[in-house]
Design a protein around this motif. Structure first.
Motif, short mmCIF file in Angstrom:
data_model
loop_
_atom_site.label_atom_id
_atom_site.label_comp_id
_atom_site.label_asym_id
_atom_site.label_seq_id
_atom_site.Cartn_x
_atom_site.Cartn_y
_atom_site.Cartn_z
N ASP A 36 54.28 97.24 16.01
CA ASP A 36 52.92 97.03 15.43
C ASP A 36 51.85 96.90 16.42
OD1 ASP A 36 54.10 96.84 12.93
OD2 ASP A 36 54.71 94.75 12.97
N LEU A 37 52.18 96.38 17.70
CA LEU A 37 51.16 96.24 18.64
C LEU A 37 50.75 97.47 19.47
CD1 LEU A 37 52.54 92.98 20.61
CD2 LEU A 37 50.45 93.05 19.10
N LEU A 38 51.79 98.28 19.64
CA LEU A 38 51.29 99.43 20.38
C LEU A 38 50.97 100.85 19.64
CD1 LEU A 38 53.80 99.23 23.40
CD2 LEU A 38 51.65 98.28 23.19
N GLU A 39 51.61 100.81 18.58
CA GLU A 39 51.34 102.20 17.85
C GLU A 39 49.71 102.32 17.25
OE1 GLU A 39 56.01 103.60 16.47
OE2 GLU A 39 54.55 102.71 14.83
N PRO A 40 49.40 101.29 16.67
CA PRO A 40 47.86 101.57 16.14
C PRO A 40 46.83 102.26 17.39
CG PRO A 40 48.70 99.46 15.69
CD PRO A 40 49.69 99.95 16.28
N PRO A 41 47.03 101.68 18.59
CA PRO A 41 45.97 102.35 19.38
C PRO A 41 46.46 103.74 19.74
CG PRO A 41 47.23 100.56 20.44
CD PRO A 41 47.49 100.50 19.07
N ILE B 114 54.83 113.55 20.30
CA ILE B 114 53.72 114.51 20.30
C ILE B 114 52.46 113.41 20.07
CG2 ILE B 114 52.44 116.21 19.26
CD1 ILE B 114 55.42 117.46 18.59
N ILE B 115 52.79 112.49 19.09
CA ILE B 115 51.68 111.58 18.72
C ILE B 115 51.30 110.58 19.93
CG2 ILE B 115 51.03 109.58 17.41
CD1 ILE B 115 52.49 110.86 15.06
N ALA B 116 52.36 110.12 20.66
CA ALA B 116 52.10 109.54 22.03
C ALA B 116 51.48 110.12 23.02
CB ALA B 116 53.33 108.93 22.22
N ASP B 117 51.87 111.39 23.13
CA ASP B 117 51.48 112.48 24.38
C ASP B 117 50.06 112.88 23.86
OD1 ASP B 117 53.87 112.35 25.43
OD2 ASP B 117 54.52 114.20 24.96
N SER B 118 49.78 112.75 22.69
CA SER B 118 48.29 113.15 22.29
C SER B 118 47.20 112.33 22.86
CB SER B 118 47.98 113.41 20.83
OG SER B 118 49.07 114.47 20.38
N LEU C 154 51.27 103.10 26.98
CA LEU C 154 51.49 103.05 25.66
C LEU C 154 52.65 103.98 25.25
CD1 LEU C 154 47.95 103.04 23.90
CD2 LEU C 154 49.48 101.12 24.04
N ARG C 155 52.88 105.05 25.88
CA ARG C 155 54.06 105.92 25.61
C ARG C 155 55.43 105.44 25.75
NH1 ARG C 155 57.40 109.95 27.36
NH2 ARG C 155 57.27 112.01 26.23
N SER C 156 55.39 104.18 26.55
CA SER C 156 56.63 103.46 26.84
C SER C 156 57.27 103.04 25.70
CB SER C 156 56.30 102.24 27.93
OG SER C 156 55.55 101.56 27.24
N VAL C 157 56.71 102.93 24.44
CA VAL C 157 56.97 102.52 23.14
C VAL C 157 58.22 103.45 22.38
CG1 VAL C 157 55.61 103.44 21.49
CG2 VAL C 157 56.51 101.15 21.05
N LEU C 158 58.27 104.48 22.93
CA LEU C 158 59.09 105.51 22.26
C LEU C 158 60.53 105.12 22.43
CD1 LEU C 158 57.59 108.86 23.94
CD2 LEU C 158 57.50 107.80 21.44
N GLY C 159 60.96 104.24 23.62
CA GLY C 159 62.44 103.69 23.59
C GLY C 159 62.92 102.77 22.40
N VAL C 160 61.55 102.32 22.13
CA VAL C 160 61.74 101.22 20.94
C VAL C 160 61.85 101.75 19.60
CG1 VAL C 160 60.68 99.21 19.64
CG2 VAL C 160 60.75 99.17 22.28
#
Length: 242
Positions: free
Chosen positions: A118-123, A167-171, A177-183
């Motif tokens: 919830d914290l990291l995906e909006p930005p 891809i969304i994170a890489d964009s 912020l990309r570190s959320v991918l493990g979660v």
């Protein structure tokens, strides 16, 4: 270092090729996270673990150093290797997160996982709406199609969905912020193997529909709609897990 998608692949019993080093890391790490080796306990002696895992002292020591770097254990003179308190664990380490898949259900931990999303995906999605390029949009459409055509293949669906998140994170071009991918991978694996709210097939169908709409919003540069749809995917995952 764990490969992205390894947890999703393991859901169908297909595990990546491993060497003795990664084998020992996984065996001890998972035993710690699942409570087989409780916090505060001292691991067996080198001789016992060398025999138990069938490895050399060098391999064992390197594995323990890796686990110490993840915060799971600490070596103490004249005491041995002790399991560290959970507050010292590196919970953003994808491997530490993946080991939690086999742990006992923990609603408080699940709350924490989705709180981070919830914290990291909006930005992340806001940046993606601003900075995505044509190739990234093409890839998003391709992986959404793989989700739609996965039928009963949990692996195909899960890996395709994880690719969309990646891809969304890489964009967004923000590596922190990309570190959320493990979660994301852990919560996705949990959602794919639970049916709290929807039947598994209905969950996958609804998720695919949301991601197709999200891709369209990103292509249009509509950050507000993309954020709303990305939130809907989180809510869907959360409701499926617990």
């Amino acid at each position: 270092m764990i490969e992205t998608g390894s947890l999703i692949r393991s859901l169908t019993g297909r595990r990546a090729a491993r060497n003795f080093h990664t084998f020992v890391i996984n065996e001890i790490g998972q035993a710690i996270v699942t409570g087989t080796f409780p916090v505060g306990s001292v691991l067996a002696s080198d001789a016992v673990m060398m025999e138990q895992y069938g490895v050399s002292r060098t391999v064992l020591r390197e594995a323990l150093k890796t686990l110490e770097a993840k915060g799971l254990v600490e070596a103490r003179p004249k005491v041995g290797t002790r399991v560290s308190p959970r507050l010292r664990w590196n919970f953003f380490d994808p491997q530490v997160l993946a080991w939690h898949f086999d742990a006992a259900p923990d609603p408080a931990f699940y709350d924490s996982l989705f709180r981070i999303r919830d914290l990291l995906e909006p930005p992340i999605v806001e940046l993606a709406a601003r900075h995505r390029n044509a190739e990234q949009v093409r890839l998003l459409k391709y992986w959404c199609h793989q989700m739609e055509t996965a039928d009963d293949s949990i692996e195909q669906f899960g890996l395709a969905c994880l690719e969309v998140h990646t891809i969304i994170a890489d964009s967004g071009h923000d590596m922190l912020l990309r570190s959320v991918l493990g979660v994301v991978e852990l919560t996705l694996a949990l959602a794919l193997t639970r049916s709290v709210t929807l039947a598994a097939a209905d969950y996958r169908e609804k998720a695919a529909t949301l991601f197709v709409s999200l891709t369209a919003a990103l292509e249009a540069g509509d950050a507000a709609n993309a954020a709303r749809l990305y939130q809907a995917t989180r809510q869907l995952d959360r409701a499926q897990v617990y």
